[in-house]
Design a protein around this motif. Structure first.
Motif, mmCIF file in Angstrom:
data_model
loop_
_atom_site.group_PDB
_atom_site.id
_atom_site.type_symbol
_atom_site.label_atom_id
_atom_site.label_comp_id
_atom_site.label_asym_id
_atom_site.label_seq_id
_atom_site.Cartn_x
_atom_site.Cartn_y
_atom_site.Cartn_z
ATOM 1 N N GLU A 5 -15.485 14.880 12.009
ATOM 2 C CA GLU A 5 -15.091 14.108 13.193
ATOM 3 C C GLU A 5 -15.412 12.619 13.001
ATOM 4 O OE1 GLU A 5 -15.578 17.296 16.834
ATOM 5 O OE2 GLU A 5 -17.398 16.450 15.955
ATOM 6 N N ILE A 6 -16.556 12.338 12.406
ATOM 7 C CA ILE A 6 -16.926 10.946 12.138
ATOM 8 C C ILE A 6 -15.966 10.335 11.124
ATOM 9 C CG2 ILE A 6 -18.714 9.416 11.199
ATOM 10 C CD1 ILE A 6 -20.787 11.459 12.333
ATOM 11 N N LEU A 7 -15.654 11.080 10.063
ATOM 12 C CA LEU A 7 -14.715 10.580 9.062
ATOM 13 C C LEU A 7 -13.330 10.332 9.654
ATOM 14 C CD1 LEU A 7 -15.751 12.660 5.926
ATOM 15 C CD2 LEU A 7 -16.002 10.186 6.257
ATOM 16 N N SER A 8 -12.930 11.141 10.609
ATOM 17 C CA SER A 8 -11.649 10.924 11.282
ATOM 18 C C SER A 8 -11.662 9.605 12.045
ATOM 19 C CB SER A 8 -11.337 12.069 12.243
ATOM 20 O OG SER A 8 -11.079 13.247 11.533
ATOM 21 N N LYS A 9 -12.788 9.298 12.674
ATOM 22 C CA LYS A 9 -12.925 8.036 13.390
ATOM 23 C C LYS A 9 -12.943 6.859 12.422
ATOM 24 C CE LYS A 9 -15.898 8.193 16.911
ATOM 25 N NZ LYS A 9 -17.118 8.541 17.681
ATOM 26 N N VAL A 10 -13.575 7.043 11.269
ATOM 27 C CA VAL A 10 -13.573 6.007 10.229
ATOM 28 C C VAL A 10 -12.137 5.728 9.785
ATOM 29 C CG1 VAL A 10 -14.231 5.496 7.843
ATOM 30 C CG2 VAL A 10 -15.928 6.445 9.423
ATOM 31 N N GLU A 11 -11.356 6.783 9.596
ATOM 32 C CA GLU A 11 -9.955 6.625 9.183
ATOM 33 C C GLU A 11 -9.156 5.843 10.225
ATOM 34 O OE1 GLU A 11 -8.312 6.995 6.479
ATOM 35 O OE2 GLU A 11 -9.685 8.184 5.273
ATOM 36 N N VAL A 12 -9.447 6.040 11.502
ATOM 37 C CA VAL A 12 -8.769 5.268 12.551
ATOM 38 C C VAL A 12 -9.086 3.783 12.374
ATOM 39 C CG1 VAL A 12 -8.687 4.795 15.040
ATOM 40 C CG2 VAL A 12 -8.665 7.155 14.219
ATOM 41 N N GLY A 13 -10.368 3.480 12.141
ATOM 42 C CA GLY A 13 -10.764 2.091 11.910
ATOM 43 C C GLY A 13 -10.100 1.500 10.681
ATOM 44 N N LEU A 14 -10.064 2.269 9.597
ATOM 45 C CA LEU A 14 -9.425 1.795 8.370
ATOM 46 C C LEU A 14 -7.924 1.620 8.560
ATOM 47 C CD1 LEU A 14 -11.282 3.896 5.633
ATOM 48 C CD2 LEU A 14 -11.540 1.456 6.134
ATOM 49 N N GLY A 15 -7.340 2.473 9.384
ATOM 50 C CA GLY A 15 -5.902 2.388 9.642
ATOM 51 C C GLY A 15 -5.486 1.069 10.265
ATOM 52 N N LYS A 16 -6.415 0.411 10.935
ATOM 53 C CA LYS A 16 -6.112 -0.874 11.567
ATOM 54 C C LYS A 16 -6.065 -2.020 10.562
ATOM 55 C CE LYS A 16 -7.917 0.562 15.989
ATOM 56 N NZ LYS A 16 -8.870 0.345 17.060
ATOM 57 N N VAL A 17 -6.715 -1.868 9.424
ATOM 58 C CA VAL A 17 -6.718 -2.940 8.415
ATOM 59 C C VAL A 17 -5.887 -2.608 7.183
ATOM 60 C CG1 VAL A 17 -8.934 -3.897 9.141
ATOM 61 C CG2 VAL A 17 -8.886 -2.145 7.386
ATOM 62 N N ARG A 18 -5.571 -1.359 6.997
ATOM 63 C CA ARG A 18 -4.816 -0.970 5.796
ATOM 64 C C ARG A 18 -3.475 -1.688 5.640
ATOM 65 N NH1 ARG A 18 -7.135 4.782 5.354
ATOM 66 N NH2 ARG A 18 -8.331 4.500 3.420
ATOM 67 N N ALA A 69 -16.416 4.118 14.971
ATOM 68 C CA ALA A 69 -17.395 5.155 14.613
ATOM 69 C C ALA A 69 -18.811 4.566 14.656
ATOM 70 C CB ALA A 69 -17.090 5.712 13.234
ATOM 71 N N PRO A 70 -19.334 4.359 15.855
ATOM 72 C CA PRO A 70 -20.682 3.775 15.972
ATOM 73 C C PRO A 70 -21.781 4.659 15.395
ATOM 74 C CG PRO A 70 -19.868 4.483 18.119
ATOM 75 C CD PRO A 70 -18.734 4.630 17.150
ATOM 76 N N GLU A 71 -21.435 5.893 15.042
ATOM 77 C CA GLU A 71 -22.405 6.797 14.418
ATOM 78 C C GLU A 71 -22.786 6.345 12.999
ATOM 79 O OE1 GLU A 71 -19.696 8.935 17.228
ATOM 80 O OE2 GLU A 71 -19.337 7.693 15.483
ATOM 81 N N ILE A 72 -21.938 5.504 12.406
ATOM 82 C CA ILE A 72 -22.211 4.991 11.056
ATOM 83 C C ILE A 72 -23.388 4.019 11.133
ATOM 84 C CG2 ILE A 72 -21.280 3.652 9.122
ATOM 85 C CD1 ILE A 72 -19.956 6.398 9.442
ATOM 86 N N LYS A 73 -24.396 4.267 10.295
ATOM 87 C CA LYS A 73 -25.598 3.420 10.289
ATOM 88 C C LYS A 73 -25.438 2.206 9.388
ATOM 89 C CE LYS A 73 -27.714 6.296 12.955
ATOM 90 N NZ LYS A 73 -27.047 6.325 14.229
ATOM 91 N N SER A 74 -24.789 2.382 8.250
ATOM 92 C CA SER A 74 -24.519 1.262 7.350
ATOM 93 C C SER A 74 -23.334 1.608 6.457
ATOM 94 C CB SER A 74 -25.745 0.911 6.502
ATOM 95 O OG SER A 74 -26.040 1.940 5.597
ATOM 96 N N ILE A 75 -22.731 0.541 5.919
ATOM 97 C CA ILE A 75 -21.555 0.703 5.065
ATOM 98 C C ILE A 75 -21.814 -0.038 3.765
ATOM 99 C CG2 ILE A 75 -19.070 0.354 4.833
ATOM 100 C CD1 ILE A 75 -18.983 0.146 7.931
#
Length: 83
Positions: A5-18, A69-75
């Motif tokens: 579920e978190i990775l799906s949210k990450v993909e949404v975020g990435l989809g905005k910049v891809r 995905a605010p669940e992400i602590k660091s990238i």
């Protein structure tokens, strides 16, 4: 929330910049999401050697991922070009 579920949210975020990355012949891919919330990404294509990749990461990719995905602590980008 589970890892998928978190990775799906990450993909949404990435989809905005891809679209912007693709227009320059590049992209970003997810390498790993650790159990403690550390997301590892890798720039591919032209993004892997672009001198602007640090700015792209900070002002586009990181911002959008953390918003979705605010669940992400660091990238970490494993091949980020140092400036």
């Amino acid at each position: 929330m589970n890892k998928q579920e978190i990775l799906s949210k990450v993909e949404v975020g990435l989809g905005k910049v891809r679209p912007f990355l693709h227009s320059d012949g590049g992209d970003v891919k997810i390498v790993e999401l650790s159990e403690d919330g550390v997301l590892k990404l890798e720039f591919v294509g032209n993004c892997s050697s672009c001198s602007m990749s640090n700015m792209t990461f900070k002002s586009g990719i990181e911002e959008n991922i953390l918003r979705e995905a605010p669940e992400i602590k660091s990238i970490i980008v494993i091949n980020l070009t140092a400036n």
